[in-house]
Design an enzyme around this catalytic site. Structure first.
Site, short mmCIF file in Angstrom:
data_model
loop_
_atom_site.label_atom_id
_atom_site.label_comp_id
_atom_site.label_asym_id
_atom_site.label_seq_id
_atom_site.Cartn_x
_atom_site.Cartn_y
_atom_site.Cartn_z
N ASP A 1 0.86 -1.29 -0.06
CA ASP A 1 0.20 0.00 -0.10
C ASP A 1 0.77 1.47 0.13
OD1 ASP A 1 -3.09 1.08 -0.03
OD2 ASP A 1 -1.60 2.15 1.62
N GLU B 1 1.11 5.15 0.29
CA GLU B 1 0.54 7.14 0.37
C GLU B 1 1.04 7.59 -0.45
OE1 GLU B 1 -2.25 6.95 1.62
OE2 GLU B 1 -2.01 5.12 2.80
N HIS C 1 -5.54 4.30 6.58
CA HIS C 1 -5.30 4.94 5.13
C HIS C 1 -3.98 5.23 5.63
CE1 HIS C 1 -8.54 6.13 2.34
NE2 HIS C 1 -8.86 6.65 3.84
N ASP D 1 -2.78 -0.43 6.07
CA ASP D 1 -3.86 -0.96 5.00
C ASP D 1 -3.47 -2.24 4.33
OD1 ASP D 1 -5.16 1.69 5.57
OD2 ASP D 1 -4.99 2.00 3.62
#
Length: 570
Positions: free
Chosen positions: A26, A28, A167, A172
């Site tokens: 994951d 960001e 998030h 995540d």
């Protein structure tokens, strides 16, 4: 995999899921554009057989500030990432973590796109790992009623995961691992046993997704060997529904239960099938021949081709004092053909009549002739009027011999005569007429060439061919009177001659039948001829020697290719 994962009862196709390493990733970022935005955090979890074997997590300094909207969503502020490693420092470790694994992400195109763009930007080679999107997998596995939304948060809620998405990259990724495991528990019920099948399942779009009936019928593939051969789908009354062939029976049969099979007729067939039988063959040629024979024997309703192997058309001279040309389906020796349709055979009749002086009328004439008045064809110079007694059988016989010599390849004078006529027409600038005659002659050459090639092969009591198998071994076929009598292989390191001798001794006895192909099916003779004359096949033995007529249509093949290249077959 978790304890309640389905056991693998099939012979595995591809990589078994229990042996696959997944890296669940994951990211960001500062925004949604891989080309314009940057990564701010990376979280990755490596799992294999349901066990977590490694984690990677780091903040990344993008060199720019974090937009307020992203701060509100992720909680990552500019102050948090100041002093964090830059992406060029982090990227090699991430790629090493991914090595040899399947990249998994929720909305995988987003995460994979950012990593690929980062590699291009910083001079790293993108390793192109297999990519699995858990969002798409969830939509393929779960019904809309069960999962109206496939957002990560909604799936975590549905499955009751211990880690909930926040998030933040690592949290995540951990939540996605749990979602992945729950989805993998479901795919066994759909017959998915391997990585390749899992990736295909996740890529299936709704219109082409296999029906539930298709998925339930995957058990029919159990025990199908991974070998060349023929497969038969059987229905509830044990009737044969469909016959096919493949170089890998296991892979081909399983494909009927995936999105790769989109034919409506075949999907309907799979829905009513109750069993799949297989016949393992020595090589692809034997499989193709057996397929033809099984289709002809069972007439499966879901096969479209080869159900009437002997329903072809031939041109033959009639058995009477003044023979004429007739179109038939049961040829005698000396017949011209085969033709795929009655129309093409009738066109051949018209062309032959242009090059051989046989009578074009269809009435039956007694040996002593008739007293009828000559017809208009006599006045046009296209018939010597045997119907009016103006020609005797002895005077008519040279035309019959000319036909026989032309069909058997003993004399190509009629072809040379028409070719000269075409040249003369072109020289006089009668191009349309020349083109029409050219096309007629090319079609006749094609028909004659096919007839002479197949007849020459079908007349041989025995012929042995050997083709390289691509692995320094040999595929071997024994052909008798146009039919495959035995097939075998001599693997790498095995002397081929002892294998060939054993095959010849045990080969099927073939009794020749009537007609130019000695009773052999047209499609089988054509298949054997193609195999013997392509792919580096070597002629080991032929009794007598395999020959084709020196004055046959073979010498005109180049002419026909220039005239009508699409019509010249093998």
């Amino acid at each position: 995999m978790p304890a309640r994962s389905p056991q693998l009862t099939f012979d595995e196709l591809g990589t078994p899921l229990r042996e696959v390493t997944f890296v669940v990733l994951d990211l960001e970022t500062t925004g949604g554009s891989a080309g314009n935005d940057s990564i701010t955090e990376i979280g990755a979890v490596k799992v294999r057989a349901g066990e977590r074997i490694g984690e990677l997590a780091t903040l990344v300094d993008p060199g720019t500030g974090v937009p307020p909207g992203i701060v509100a969503l992720t909680g990552i502020t500019s102050a948090m990432i100041t002093g964090a490693p830059r992406l060029p420092q982090v990227l090699p470790s991430v790629l090493e973590f991914l090595r040899g694994a399947v990249l998994v992400a929720h909305n995988a195109p987003f995460d994979a796109g950012f990593l690929r763009a980062a590699c291009e930007r910083h001079g790293q080679v993108w390793p192109r790992p297999p990519v699995l999107c858990t969002a798409r997998l969830a939509r393929a596995v779960l019904s809309h009623d069960e999962a109206p939304s496939v957002r990560l948060g909604a799936l975590a809620e549905l499955f009751g995961t211990a880690t909930r998405p926040t998030h933040r990259a690592l949290a995540d990724a951990r939540a996605t691992v749990e979602v992945l495991h729950r989805l993998l528990e479901r795919v066994g019920n759909l017959g998915v046993q391997s990585l390749e099948e899992l990736l295909a399942l996740a890529k299936e779009s709704a219109p082409h997704r296999p029906t539930q009936q298709q998925r339930r019928k995957r058990v029919l593939a159990e025990g199908v060997p991974s070998a060349p051969g023929v497969y038969l789908f059987r229905g509830p009354r044990d009737e044969v529904l469909y016959v096919g062939t493949s170089g890998d029976l296991q892979r081909r049969v399983r494909s009927y239960f995936t999105s790769g099979e989109r034919r409506r007729r075949v999907r309907d067939m799979v829905a009513i099938a109750e069993r799949v039988d297989t016949v393992v063959c020595a090589h692809a040629l034997e499989a193709s021949v057996r397929e033809l024979r099984l289709i002809a024997a069972h007439h499966p309703r879901y096969n479209r081709r080869s159900k009437r192997p002997n329903h072809t058309w031939w041109v033959v001279p009639t058995a009477e004092a003044f023979p004429r040309l007739s179109v038939v389906t049961s040829p005698r020796d000396g017949a011209l053909g085969p033709f795929p349709s009655r129309r093409s055979a009738a066109a051949a009749v018209d062309t032959v009549l242009d090059v051989v002086p046989l009578r074009p009328c269809t009435q039956r004439i007694p040996a002593k002739g008739a007293s009828a008045a000559p017809c208009v064809l006599y006045e046009m110079g296209r018939c010597a009027a045997p119907c009016a007694g103006l020609q005797t059988p002895e005077e008519y016989a040279p035309a019959v011999r000319a036909l026989s010599d032309l069909v058997d390849g003993r004399d190509d004078a009629p072809l040379r005569s028409v070719a000269a006529e075409i040249d003369a027409l072109a020289a006089r600038e009668r191009f349309e007429t020349a083109a029409r005659r050219r096309d007629q002659l090319a079609a006749l050459i094609v028909g004659l060439g096919r007839s002479q090639r197949l007849t020459a092969l079908a007349s041989l009591p025995e012929l042995v061919g050997a083709r390289p198998d691509g692995n320094r071994g040999w595929e071997i076929a024994v052909v008798r009177y146009g039919r495959l009598a035995a097939a075998g292989v001599a693997r790498r390191g095995v002397g081929p001659m002892p294998v060939i001798d054993a095959l010849r001794l045990g080969a099927q006895t073939i009794l020749p039948g009537p007609g130019p192909l000695r009773g052999a099916p047209v499609e089988e003779v054509r298949l054997l001829h193609r195999w013997l004359t392509t792919g580096g096949t070597r002629l080991v033995a032929s009794e007598p020697a395999w020959t084709e007529p020196a004055r046959g249509a073979g010498g005109w093949r180049a002419w026909a290719e220039r005239a009508r290249p699409l019509e010249v077959d093998s």
